[in-house]
Design a protein around this motif. Structure first.
Motif, PDB file in Angstrom:
ATOM      1  N   LEU A  22       0.845  -1.179   0.000  1.00 18.55           N
ATOM      2  CA  LEU A  22       0.000   0.000   0.000  1.00 18.55           C
ATOM      3  C   LEU A  22       0.882   1.231   0.000  1.00 18.55           C
ATOM      4  CD1 LEU A  22      -3.107   0.598   2.141  1.00 18.55           C
ATOM      5  CD2 LEU A  22      -1.249   2.249   2.249  1.00 18.55           C
ATOM      6  N   TRP A  40      -2.437  -7.024   4.119  1.00 23.20           N
ATOM      7  CA  TRP A  40      -3.448  -7.957   3.664  1.00 23.20           C
ATOM      8  C   TRP A  40      -4.572  -7.118   3.076  1.00 23.20           C
ATOM      9  CZ3 TRP A  40      -4.499 -11.494   8.507  1.00 23.20           C
ATOM     10  CH2 TRP A  40      -3.399 -12.311   8.738  1.00 23.20           C
ATOM     11  N   TYR A  41      -5.203  -7.633   2.050  1.00 22.80           N
ATOM     12  CA  TYR A  41      -6.320  -6.925   1.436  1.00 22.80           C
ATOM     13  C   TYR A  41      -7.306  -7.948   0.895  1.00 22.80           C
ATOM     14  CZ  TYR A  41      -4.549  -8.241  -3.124  1.00 22.80           C
ATOM     15  OH  TYR A  41      -4.147  -8.969  -4.218  1.00 22.80           O
ATOM     16  N   TYR A  43     -10.308  -8.344  -2.376  1.00 20.43           N
ATOM     17  CA  TYR A  43     -10.860  -7.751  -3.598  1.00 20.43           C
ATOM     18  C   TYR A  43     -11.652  -8.808  -4.347  1.00 20.43           C
ATOM     19  CZ  TYR A  43     -11.255  -5.766  -8.249  1.00 20.43           C
ATOM     20  OH  TYR A  43     -11.757  -5.303  -9.433  1.00 20.43           O
ATOM     21  N   VAL A  49     -11.385  -2.432  -3.200  1.00 22.12           N
ATOM     22  CA  VAL A  49     -10.277  -3.054  -2.489  1.00 22.12           C
ATOM     23  C   VAL A  49     -10.487  -2.740  -1.003  1.00 22.12           C
ATOM     24  CG1 VAL A  49      -7.777  -3.071  -2.131  1.00 22.12           C
ATOM     25  CG2 VAL A  49      -8.711  -2.763  -4.444  1.00 22.12           C
ATOM     26  N   VAL A  51      -9.044  -2.776   2.895  1.00 25.11           N
ATOM     27  CA  VAL A  51      -7.834  -2.793   3.703  1.00 25.11           C
ATOM     28  C   VAL A  51      -8.207  -2.433   5.130  1.00 25.11           C
ATOM     29  CG1 VAL A  51      -5.576  -1.716   4.099  1.00 25.11           C
ATOM     30  CG2 VAL A  51      -6.354  -2.149   1.767  1.00 25.11           C
ATOM     31  N   GLN A  52      -7.702  -3.202   6.073  1.00 22.14           N
ATOM     32  CA  GLN A  52      -7.927  -2.957   7.498  1.00 22.14           C
ATOM     33  C   GLN A  52      -6.651  -2.388   8.096  1.00 22.14           C
ATOM     34  OE1 GLN A  52      -9.121  -6.473   9.658  1.00 22.14           O
ATOM     35  NE2 GLN A  52      -8.234  -5.720  11.555  1.00 22.14           N
ATOM     36  N   LEU A  71      -2.325   0.541  -4.326  1.00 19.95           N
ATOM     37  CA  LEU A  71      -1.960  -0.809  -3.900  1.00 19.95           C
ATOM     38  C   LEU A  71      -1.311  -1.497  -5.079  1.00 19.95           C
ATOM     39  CD1 LEU A  71      -2.434  -2.904  -1.472  1.00 19.95           C
ATOM     40  CD2 LEU A  71      -4.167  -3.852  -2.988  1.00 19.95           C
ATOM     41  N   LEU A 104     -10.684 -11.805   6.172  1.00 17.65           N
ATOM     42  CA  LEU A 104      -9.284 -11.475   5.855  1.00 17.65           C
ATOM     43  C   LEU A 104      -8.325 -12.472   6.497  1.00 17.65           C
ATOM     44  CD1 LEU A 104      -9.137  -7.576   6.058  1.00 17.65           C
ATOM     45  CD2 LEU A 104      -8.464  -8.998   4.105  1.00 17.65           C
ATOM     46  N   ARG A 132     -12.282   1.275   2.098  1.00 11.25           N
ATOM     47  CA  ARG A 132     -12.679   0.738   0.798  1.00 11.25           C
ATOM     48  C   ARG A 132     -12.146   1.658  -0.291  1.00 11.25           C
ATOM     49  NH1 ARG A 132     -16.718  -3.065   0.754  1.00 11.25           N
ATOM     50  NH2 ARG A 132     -17.534  -3.588   2.817  1.00 11.25           N
TER      51      ARG A 132
END
Length: 161
Positions: A22, A40-41, A43, A49, A51-52, A71, A104, A132
């Motif tokens: 990222l 980690w992602y 999609y 996409v 992402v946390q 990303l 995830l 998002r």
């Protein structure tokens, strides 16, 4: 010869399980380069996409301030391929929905590892948010066709010199 992936191929590639890198603008002053971190992602083709990250982490604060990120994911095996996507943060979910966090963990870890990870990090749910990214710009490369024109390393060349 084009090395760009078709929209279908790039979306399928991005949907595969990979660790992404990222990138987000680092607006903390000075002449800082963008922040780049592995993540980690999730999609699914045609979607956002996901992402946390921690709300109070450098990454989290920069993502919220910038409102956009990129990303990049790659396959470092020959022939090399990559997909880079960038866009605006379309939504922020705070806190992370437990089902997304669970998905995830199971995407990246074996079932037993995922359960252990989720149990050990359950406290993160209150500290994390979900971003998002709505893909707006894609960059891709698939060197398969290009590499087909060259012999594999160690392959006979046909000369007996």
């Amino acid at each position: 010869m084009s090395i760009s992936m078709s929209p279908r191929d790039r979306e399928a590639f991005l949907a595969e399980r990979r660790v992404g890198v990222l990138g987000v603008a680092d607006g903390r002053g000075g002449e800082r380069a963008p922040l780049l971190v592995p993540v980690w992602y999730a999609y699914e083709p045609g979607g956002d996409v996901l992402v946390q990250t921690g709300r109070e982490t450098v990454k989290g604060r920069l993502l919220l301030a910038a409102g956009r990120f990129s990303l990049c994911v790659q396959d470092e095996r020959r022939p090399y391929r990559y997909v880079s996507v960038e866009g605006e943060v379309a939504a922020v979910e705070d806190p992370v929905p437990p089902a997304v966090r669970d998905a995830l963990a199971h995407r990246y870890l074996d079932p037993d590892e995922a359960r252990g990870y989720l149990a050990a990090t359950a406290g993160q749910l209150k500290d994390d948010l979900l971003l998002r990214l709505r893909p707006q710009r894609w960059r891709t490369a698939d060197f398969s066709a290009f590499a087909a024109d060259f012999p594999a390393p160690g392959a006979a060349t046909g000369s007996d010199a």
